[in-house]
Design a protein around this motif. Structure first.
Motif, PDB file in Angstrom:
ATOM      1  N   GLU A   1      46.221  25.539  42.135  1.00 44.93           N
ATOM      2  CA  GLU A   1      45.765  26.886  41.821  1.00 44.93           C
ATOM      3  C   GLU A   1      44.251  26.958  41.962  1.00 44.93           C
ATOM      4  N   ILE A   2      43.777  28.084  42.518  1.00 44.66           N
ATOM      5  CA  ILE A   2      42.345  28.325  42.651  1.00 44.66           C
ATOM      6  C   ILE A   2      42.029  29.699  42.078  1.00 44.66           C
ATOM      7  N   ILE A   3      40.774  29.888  41.698  1.00 48.40           N
ATOM      8  CA  ILE A   3      40.346  31.162  41.121  1.00 48.40           C
ATOM      9  C   ILE A   3      39.296  31.775  42.056  1.00 48.40           C
ATOM     10  N   LYS A   4      39.499  33.034  42.439  1.00 50.97           N
ATOM     11  CA  LYS A   4      38.611  33.732  43.378  1.00 50.97           C
ATOM     12  C   LYS A   4      38.541  35.214  43.018  1.00 50.97           C
ATOM     13  N   ARG A   5      37.756  35.953  43.780  1.00 49.37           N
ATOM     14  CA  ARG A   5      37.585  37.392  43.577  1.00 49.37           C
ATOM     15  C   ARG A   5      38.180  38.125  44.784  1.00 49.37           C
TER      16      ARG A   5
ATOM     17  N   VAL B   1      38.514  26.866  34.151  1.00 45.42           N
ATOM     18  CA  VAL B   1      37.865  26.877  35.462  1.00 45.42           C
ATOM     19  C   VAL B   1      37.481  25.442  35.830  1.00 45.42           C
ATOM     20  N   MET B   2      37.852  25.049  37.036  1.00 45.65           N
ATOM     21  CA  MET B   2      37.515  23.721  37.551  1.00 45.65           C
ATOM     22  C   MET B   2      36.667  23.913  38.802  1.00 45.65           C
ATOM     23  N   GLY B   3      35.428  23.465  38.760  1.00 47.89           N
ATOM     24  CA  GLY B   3      34.552  23.564  39.915  1.00 47.89           C
ATOM     25  C   GLY B   3      33.550  24.693  39.781  1.00 47.89           C
ATOM     26  N   SER B   4      32.718  24.818  40.826  1.00 45.01           N
ATOM     27  CA  SER B   4      31.601  25.771  40.768  1.00 45.01           C
ATOM     28  C   SER B   4      31.733  26.922  41.761  1.00 45.01           C
ATOM     29  N   SER B   5      32.915  27.119  42.344  1.00 45.77           N
ATOM     30  CA  SER B   5      33.047  28.136  43.393  1.00 45.77           C
ATOM     31  C   SER B   5      32.902  29.570  42.885  1.00 45.77           C
ATOM     32  N   MET B   6      33.010  29.790  41.582  1.00 44.62           N
ATOM     33  CA  MET B   6      32.861  31.142  41.030  1.00 44.62           C
ATOM     34  C   MET B   6      31.561  31.305  40.251  1.00 44.62           C
ATOM     35  N   SER B   7      30.694  30.313  40.334  1.00 44.27           N
ATOM     36  CA  SER B   7      29.408  30.362  39.636  1.00 44.27           C
ATOM     37  C   SER B   7      28.522  31.415  40.303  1.00 44.27           C
TER      38      SER B   7
ATOM     39  N   LYS C   1      47.917  30.639  44.167  1.00 49.14           N
ATOM     40  CA  LYS C   1      48.621  29.373  44.364  1.00 49.14           C
ATOM     41  C   LYS C   1      48.578  29.010  45.845  1.00 49.14           C
ATOM     42  N   LEU C   2      48.008  27.818  46.121  1.00 50.75           N
ATOM     43  CA  LEU C   2      47.996  27.319  47.491  1.00 50.75           C
ATOM     44  C   LEU C   2      49.369  26.766  47.839  1.00 50.75           C
TER      45      LEU C   2
END
Length: 160
Positions: free
Chosen positions: A74-78, A33-39, A68-69
């Protein structure tokens, strides 16, 4: 005797590489995980494994996915909204087909209002759990199923 041990070692290495390649290409892969968007669900540096999406995969609401953008990132989301649904947010409550969505995994994250979006077939509406810090479907729009490369993130540990 030494030649037999060397041959056996080479065969074991080839088998291990073959199994690893198969798993990485057809089953799942490791993600950091890179970043805080799923915190607070996932923090920067968390490490986990995901499973590759194929035509048989049934994607469900609330699943954590890798997308995949168009630029290859790549980004991780719900997953929040599913194909064919209508979604909007009013007064910090997300509505799916005019019914309020209960998001028990959110602690104190506030969701800014957004207008009604009709999700087309084979598309998904995704959000990060840290709504104030997440670039997601509110920023990129809905995602085609083909942009979802992996699902079912299983956290292994925290690597900081």
């Amino acid at each position: 005797m030494k030649k037999n041990i060397l041959n056996f070692t080479i065969i074991i290495i080839i088998i291990a590489i073959s199994i690893g390649t198969y798993i990485n290409n057809y089953v799942g892969y490791f993600v950091r995980v890179m970043g805080s968007s799923m915190s607070p669900t996932l923090d920067d540096g968390d490490f986990g494994i995901t499973f590759i999406v194929d035509e048989r995969t049934k994607l469900k609401r609330f699943e954590i996915v890798i997308l995949k953008l168009k630029n290859g990132e790549e980004i991780i989301k719900r997953i929040i909204g599913l194909p064919g649904e209508k979604i909007y947010c009013h007064n910090n409550t997300i509505y799916i087909n005019d019914l309020p969505l209960i998001e028990s995994y959110l602690l104190n994250s506030k969701t800014d209002d957004f207008e009604l979006i009709e999700i087309n077939e084979e598309q998904y509406f995704v959000l990060g759990d840290n709504r104030k810090e997440s670039n997601d479907s509110r920023f990129y729009g809905t995602f085609n199923r083909s942009q979802i490369s992996a699902y079912n993130f299983i956290e292994i540990n925290h690597i900081k």
